[in-house]
Scaffold this motif. Structure first.
Motif, PDB file in Angstrom:
ATOM      1  N   GLY A 414       0.649  -1.166   0.029  1.00 38.46           N
ATOM      2  CA  GLY A 414      -0.167   0.095   0.063  1.00 38.46           C
ATOM      3  C   GLY A 414       0.775   1.263  -0.047  1.00 38.46           C
ATOM      4  N   VAL A 415       0.196   2.189  -0.520  1.00 41.56           N
ATOM      5  CA  VAL A 415       0.647   3.822  -0.243  1.00 41.56           C
ATOM      6  C   VAL A 415      -0.481   4.381   0.146  1.00 41.56           C
ATOM      7  N   PHE A 416      -0.070   5.269   0.853  1.00 41.55           N
ATOM      8  CA  PHE A 416      -1.048   6.019   1.729  1.00 41.55           C
ATOM      9  C   PHE A 416      -0.969   7.488   1.866  1.00 41.55           C
ATOM     10  N   GLU A 417      -2.055   8.378   2.158  1.00 42.32           N
ATOM     11  CA  GLU A 417      -1.810   9.565   2.428  1.00 42.32           C
ATOM     12  C   GLU A 417      -3.174   9.924   3.603  1.00 42.32           C
ATOM     13  N   LEU A 418      -2.573  10.447   4.556  1.00 40.78           N
ATOM     14  CA  LEU A 418      -3.399  10.782   5.960  1.00 40.78           C
ATOM     15  C   LEU A 418      -3.744  12.195   6.069  1.00 40.78           C
ATOM     16  N   LEU A 419      -4.896  12.760   5.747  1.00 41.45           N
ATOM     17  CA  LEU A 419      -5.267  14.239   6.304  1.00 41.45           C
ATOM     18  C   LEU A 419      -5.966  14.123   7.584  1.00 41.45           C
ATOM     19  N   GLU A 420      -5.148  14.755   8.588  1.00 37.95           N
ATOM     20  CA  GLU A 420      -5.887  14.885  10.002  1.00 37.95           C
ATOM     21  C   GLU A 420      -6.482  16.102   9.830  1.00 37.95           C
TER      22      GLU A 420
END
Length: 474
Positions: A414-420
């Protein structure tokens, strides 16, 4: 040539043993569950050179792998079937068996489908496509996210194959004008396999797509799905929040449900009431109440969600937010003390916010409830047997070999981006800010895009730069 595994599969499974040929003699694998009488019987009828003891679970897995690999390929079975011109006999419906590896002597069409299922499970396919064309039928597997041809049966066999699939899925075999959906539960070498079936009428006949869910293959660990340690720590903190809305987004087949399941396994189900509503229930999670939607009886996501909220839940997982009604209930639940985890079909993290607002969710409610949005994709991993340093750029490439079926890739990660959702993000959501503004604010807070996250796999030689650019094109 003598068979490598001479004993019948059913005997090996029932007696908890495996006889493997080594030269002219046999090596017998047994466990603590193997009866001494069964060992003595094999030694009486075969030349056993060595008896090796292993754990029962290891033995079960070894038996399944051995006999799944022993089955002929789908292409071999098809060549046998095409010599049989009596299609009415091919369609006979033999009694069902518990395990496909026990069906070596079934009717040819049944054996052909069993070979397809067995090969698909062995190759790690996620889908089987059975497609009719003017002069032929084509069977394709989706492996690591890409389709590849497996076999081209004679066109005369296509209707028989579709009818057999319909029988297994308990569909109406006489109805060829309308789409139908069904489900098949199988076991292959001791592995539970759930198959979602969709049929669709086309110009040259019906096509069927079968989605394979290997329940025993689920490795529900966020570290296994490829999340970087720093992001895992932040995502873990969001999952453990007492209330709010946490979204996982991406296209179909990007691993969203597996990520949510992995998140749920990190919670203590013995002290927390965790409930899900899904379509379908893909993996059984111990200690968690799982509900499957059923449109035939009007059990929609929204209706099931309303009922779940009357079951005193602490955590609710929604398989997919598809409409305004479901999104509205999810928002209200997150505002009234529940942690709500859900998936959404969007291209990146910022667009999930605008998608919910477009559905009709009030921005001020979303701003109050949103914890974060995780966007993800799956990239193919380079085959470890044939990868090499790239001669014309950074990273590694692979030329293809027999181990990866000449594709150069084997497996995915997987590749991810996390917007908090911090104060700046919440204020922007409240003011209906554009996606570009949300991405800018998230970037200032330290969010890395999926492409930036994927560069760690390129640098480590796990995937190629071309594959990362293909998956994360913007």
């Amino acid at each position: 040539m003598a068979a490598r595994y001479p004993l019948p599969y059913a005997f090996c499974r029932d007696q908890a043993l495996l006889a493997e040929r080594e030269g002219d003699d046999l090596r017998l694998w047994v466990s603590e569950a193997t009866h001494a009488g069964a060992i003595a019987e094999v030694q009486r009828t075969h030349a056993v050179r060595e008896v090796s003891r292993i754990a029962q679970q290891q033995l079960v897995e070894r038996i399944g792998v051995a006999y799944a690999a022993r089955e002929g390929s789908a292409a071999e079975v098809v060549s046998e079937v095409e010599g049989d011109v009596d299609l009415s006999r091919l369609l006979q419906d033999l009694p069902a068996v518990e395990d496909l590896l026990e069906t070596a002597d079934d009717a040819p069409i049944i054996r052909m489908l069993n070979a397809l299922f067995t090969q698909a499970a062995r190759d790690g396919a996620s889908d089987i496509h059975v497609e009719p064309f003017e002069t032929s039928s084509v069977v394709r597997f989706r492996i690591d996210g890409t389709l590849r041809d497996v076999v081209r049966p004679n066109k005369a066999l296509h209707a028989a194959m579709i009818s057999r699939v319909k029988i297994l899925a308990q569909l109406d075999i006489a109805e060829k004008r309308l789409p139908q959906d069904g489900r098949i539960s199988l076991r292959i070498g001791g592995r539970a396999l759930d198959v979602r079936v969709s049929t669709l009428p086309c110009a040259h006949g019906e096509r069927a797509v079968l989605r394979l869910l290997d329940k025993s293959a689920a490795r529900l660990d966020l570290r296994v799905v490829g999340m970087a340690p720093g992001m895992l720590e932040r995502f873990d903190a969001l999952v453990r929040h007492p209330h709010g809305l946490l979204l996982v987004t991406g296209p179909t087949g990007s691993g969203k449900t597996t990520t949510l399941y992995s998140a749920l396994t990190r919670l203590d189900a013995s002290q927390t009431n965790i409930m899900t509503v899904e379509d379908p229930v893909e993996y059984d999670l111990p200690g968690i109440g799982q509900t499957q939607v059923n449109p035939r009886i009007d059990l929609s996501f929204a209706r099931a969600l309303r009922a779940i909220l009357r079951q005193d839940p602490d955590v609710v997982m929604i398989g997919e937010i598809r409409d305004f009604e479901t999104s509205q209930i999810a928002i209200q639940a997150s505002l009234t003390g529940h942690l709500v985890l859900a998936t959404l079909h969007t291209n990146d993290s910022a667009s999930a916010v605008t998608r919910l607002i477009d559905m009709g969710v009030e921005p001020f409610l979303l701003a109050s409830s949103l914890l974060g949005v995780l966007a993800q994709r799956l990239v193919r991993q380079l085959c470890p047997h044939c990868r090499r340093p790239a001669s014309d750029g950074p990273g590694f490439v692979a030329d293809g070999c027999s181990a990866c079926n000449q594709t150069g890739y084997r497996g995915r990660t997987g590749v991810f981006e996390l917007l908090e959702a911090d104060d700046a993000i919440r204020a922007a959501v409240h003011e209906r800010a554009a996606e570009a503004e949300l991405r800018r604010l998230a970037g200032l807070a330290g969010m890395r895009s999926m492409r930036e996250d994927g560069m760690r796999w390129v640098d480590d030689g796990q995937t190629s730069l071309a594959e990362l650019l293909r998956v994360t094109r913007e």
